[in-house]
Design an enzyme around this catalytic site. Structure first.
Site, PDB file in Angstrom:
ATOM      1  N   SER A 125      44.623  31.836-108.104  1.00 20.71           N
ATOM      2  CA  SER A 125      43.461  31.815-106.943  1.00 20.71           C
ATOM      3  C   SER A 125      42.319  32.069-107.446  1.00 20.71           C
ATOM      4  O   SER A 125      42.179  33.311-108.234  1.00 20.71           O
ATOM      5  CB  SER A 125      44.154  32.461-105.635  1.00 20.71           C
ATOM      6  N   TYR A 152      45.903  38.863 -99.370  1.00 25.92           N
ATOM      7  CA  TYR A 152      46.387  37.381 -99.797  1.00 25.92           C
ATOM      8  C   TYR A 152      45.881  37.346-101.341  1.00 25.92           C
ATOM      9  O   TYR A 152      46.648  37.419-102.493  1.00 25.92           O
ATOM     10  CB  TYR A 152      45.765  36.218 -99.266  1.00 25.92           C
ATOM     11  N   LYS A 156      47.963  37.882-105.210  1.00 26.26           N
ATOM     12  CA  LYS A 156      47.795  36.981-106.134  1.00 26.26           C
ATOM     13  C   LYS A 156      47.407  37.384-107.620  1.00 26.26           C
ATOM     14  O   LYS A 156      48.094  37.444-108.713  1.00 26.26           O
ATOM     15  CB  LYS A 156      46.606  35.793-105.684  1.00 26.26           C
TER      16      LYS A 156
END
Length: 340
Positions: A125, A152, A156
């Site tokens: 991401s 989040y 990643k």
């Protein structure tokens, strides 16, 4: 025929990638725990392509179940989508994100290492870049973990480190780290698209649900950013273009490159209000909205330099914001309640 294992295959990006893989002649096994997806998406993928895939309901935290699926066939590559992905939820529930995303990935790597699979495509991401020091973002831009703004994104980036270390310890394996920008839109048929559980966390599904009458108005998180109109600017990429990037990545891994990193974006930044205007045109109706406080973990602007993907992957986004909104509206208007 090459055999591809797709984790999170019933999800938004996963289902579109399964479709592109089948269309290109690959054999596909999809696994998913269906916590935020629907098996119906894969039923529709098979109907659209006229081809079958193998679906197995497995959670990556179930190491024994995972090993069984991974060992069931000789897979040529793994595409790893399975992860929790809501920025706001990750701020509220960080342990859930670290357990699911990181432990799930290490379980998967153990299983595929035992099976001797050597090619791995990872769904990363643009959040790994944190707060950009300059734009557009290139693959060489800094990724300091202390500047990544939410759990989040940190999960990643941690998974990228895990994959780099795994490859360094196993030099015969190859890893493609694909850093997505903002996937939107749907398959042109309107048969598969994004179907979030509950209140959408991403902009386009929320706009779509307002347009179809499921929600009264759009909440625009932040109107005081240092951007062209005060709202957040992002690089939106059509999900079908994104899916095709994964097939290109499989091709590149066949050349034994070790670890490669690619931005998958268009290089264009659009503000929230520009997206609203484009969607109004696609839907032929106004989208009521209200500017509210910023969300924790959000940044002002983020968009890619996609030049490396074009030169080394042979990939370039083909769809603009008009197609993204038109296809997103077709999906939502034909499926007002998603796959339900």
């Amino acid at each position: 025929m090459k055999n591809i294992l797709v984790t999170g295959g019933a999800g938004y990006i996963g289902s579109h990638t399964c479709l592109e893989l089948l269309e290109a002649g690959f054999a596909v096994t999809a696994i998913d725990n269906l916590c935020n997806s629907s098996e119906e998406s894969l039923q529709r993928v098979q109907k659209l392509t006229g081809k079958t895939l193998d679906f197995q309901k497995v959670d990556l935290l179930d190491i024994d179940g995972l090993r069984k699926v991974v060992a069931s066939k000789k897979f040529d590559a793994v595409i790893h989508f399975a992860a929790l992905k809501a920025v706001g939820e990750s701020v509220a529930k960080p342990l859930l994100y670290y357990r699911n995303n990181i432990t799930g990935t290490t379980n998967l790597l153990e299983a595929i290492g035992e099976a001797g699979i050597k090619n791995f495509v990872f769904s990363s991401s643009a959040t790994v870049y944190g707060i950009p020091k300059s734009l557009p973002l290139t693959e060489d831009s800094d990724t300091p973990i202390h500047e990544v703004t939410n759990p989040y994104g940190r999960s990643k980036l941690m998974m990228e480190y895990v994959l780099r270390d795994w490859q360094a310890a196993n030099p015969k394996v190859n890893v493609a780290l694909l850093r997505y920008f903002n996937p939107v839109g749907a398959h042109a048929s309107g048969e598969i698209g994004e179907d979030p559980n509950g209140i959408p966390n991403n902009l386009l599904p929320f706009v779509s649900q307002v347009a179809v009458g499921k929600r009264d108005e759009l909440s625009v998180f932040g109107g005081d950013y240092e951007t062209k109109d005060g709202t957040g600017v992002r690089d939106y990429i059509h999900v079908v273009d994104l899916a095709k990037g994964h097939l290109k990545a499989i091709d590149v891994l066949e050349k034994d490159p070790g670890v490669v990193v690619f931005n998958l974006g268009t290089g264009n930044g659009y503000s929230v209000l520009e997206i609203v205007k484009a969607f109004e045109k696609a839907a032929g109706k106004p989208i009521p909205y209200k500017v509210v406080d910023r969300r924790p973990g959000d940044i002002a602007a983020c968009y890619a330099d996609p030049a490396k993907a074009e030169s080394e992957l042979g990939w370039k986004a083909e769809n603009g914001i008009e197609e993204m909104c038109a296809d997103g509206w077709k999906w939502q208007s034909q499926n007002p309640d998603g796959y339900k």
